[in-house]
Design an enzyme around this catalytic site. Sequence first.
Site, PDB file in Angstrom:
ATOM      1  N   TYR A   1      50.970  55.248  31.252  1.00  0.00           N
ATOM      2  CA  TYR A   1      50.820  53.643  31.929  1.00  0.00           C
ATOM      3  C   TYR A   1      49.588  53.228  30.947  1.00  0.00           C
ATOM      4  CZ  TYR A   1      48.763  50.023  34.911  1.00  0.00           C
ATOM      5  OH  TYR A   1      48.271  48.811  35.332  1.00  0.00           O
TER       6      TYR A   1
ATOM      7  N   VAL B   1      42.089  50.651  48.753  1.00  0.00           N
ATOM      8  CA  VAL B   1      41.571  49.818  49.825  1.00  0.00           C
ATOM      9  C   VAL B   1      42.564  49.804  50.853  1.00  0.00           C
ATOM     10  CG1 VAL B   1      40.660  47.765  50.522  1.00  0.00           C
ATOM     11  CG2 VAL B   1      39.772  48.888  48.475  1.00  0.00           C
TER      12      VAL B   1
END
Length: 321
Positions: A155, A199
């Site tokens: 990535y 989160v």
Amino acid sequence: MAAHAGPQTGASGAPQAIVTGGAGFIGSHVVDSLLADGYGVTVIDDLSCGRASRVASAARLIELDIVEGAAVRRVVEEVGPEAVYHLAAQASVTASVDDPGRDCEVNVRGTLNVVAAANGIGAPVVFTSTGGALYGDEAPMPTSEEREPAPLSPYGASKWAAESYVKTWGLANGVANAVARLGNVYGPRQSPHGEAGVVAIFAHKLYTGERPRLYGHGRPTRDYVYVGDVVSALRAAAGSAGTYNVATGVETDVMTVWTELRDVSGADVEPELAELRAGELQHSRLDCSRAQRELGWRPEVSITEGLRTTYEALVREFEAG
């Protein structure tokens, strides 16, 4: 290529913009910002991760994979945008390890398709790259844009390669393309399903009462930046030629993120601790002084304020299904 309901262009005489990945978490916020400023907005998204429901009705949504170069070029030439905000990507580190070919196809070839089409008509591109995954674990902190990339995953490597195409095509065409290397972005609309977006994942676990898994035993640190601050940085970068870190310069460990969210939620949930996954960083903190000097941008939302706002917004989204 499938076109969804929505205007072909903005209001008569309105400036036009294209947002790839505009049905995604960050992209949909960029769309909203552009619409609020009177732009006609066209979204290109294959909806593999994004959701059509995130795209404001005033925008035009075209369901299209950016690897389809000829189709991307047709859309860009038809719209004639003032700028292209390129956020569409294969964004999973672990997926890039499992299938580096697909990661390369989307992040490198797809980016080349977008930048070639945009720069071919003189439109600048704002490309969202990665910060921590690009610089590697040996980078000094805070890490500046001058640091030689040393990605730990396919990535990170694909994002670095894509950056090179963005810069090269800009130089070849005399167009001011910008690269924004993002920290760990969080905020409303972030999906809790998948590896990224700790989160949102934590918020969903607290909402359902499930135990989250804290990789690296909660010790890894990241530079968390609120999505609203990211949007303002991307907007500021349009028409500027350069590479910019977009984060806060503040290092926060995963355990602190979990604890603050748990305090906001009031839930009594204990996490499960686990080893770090392959290809993931131990620590990341970015130097954002260049963006402050050259773009006049600086983050405004603190981690405490951002986590509270995000948790409350995500709970409303969870309740709405």
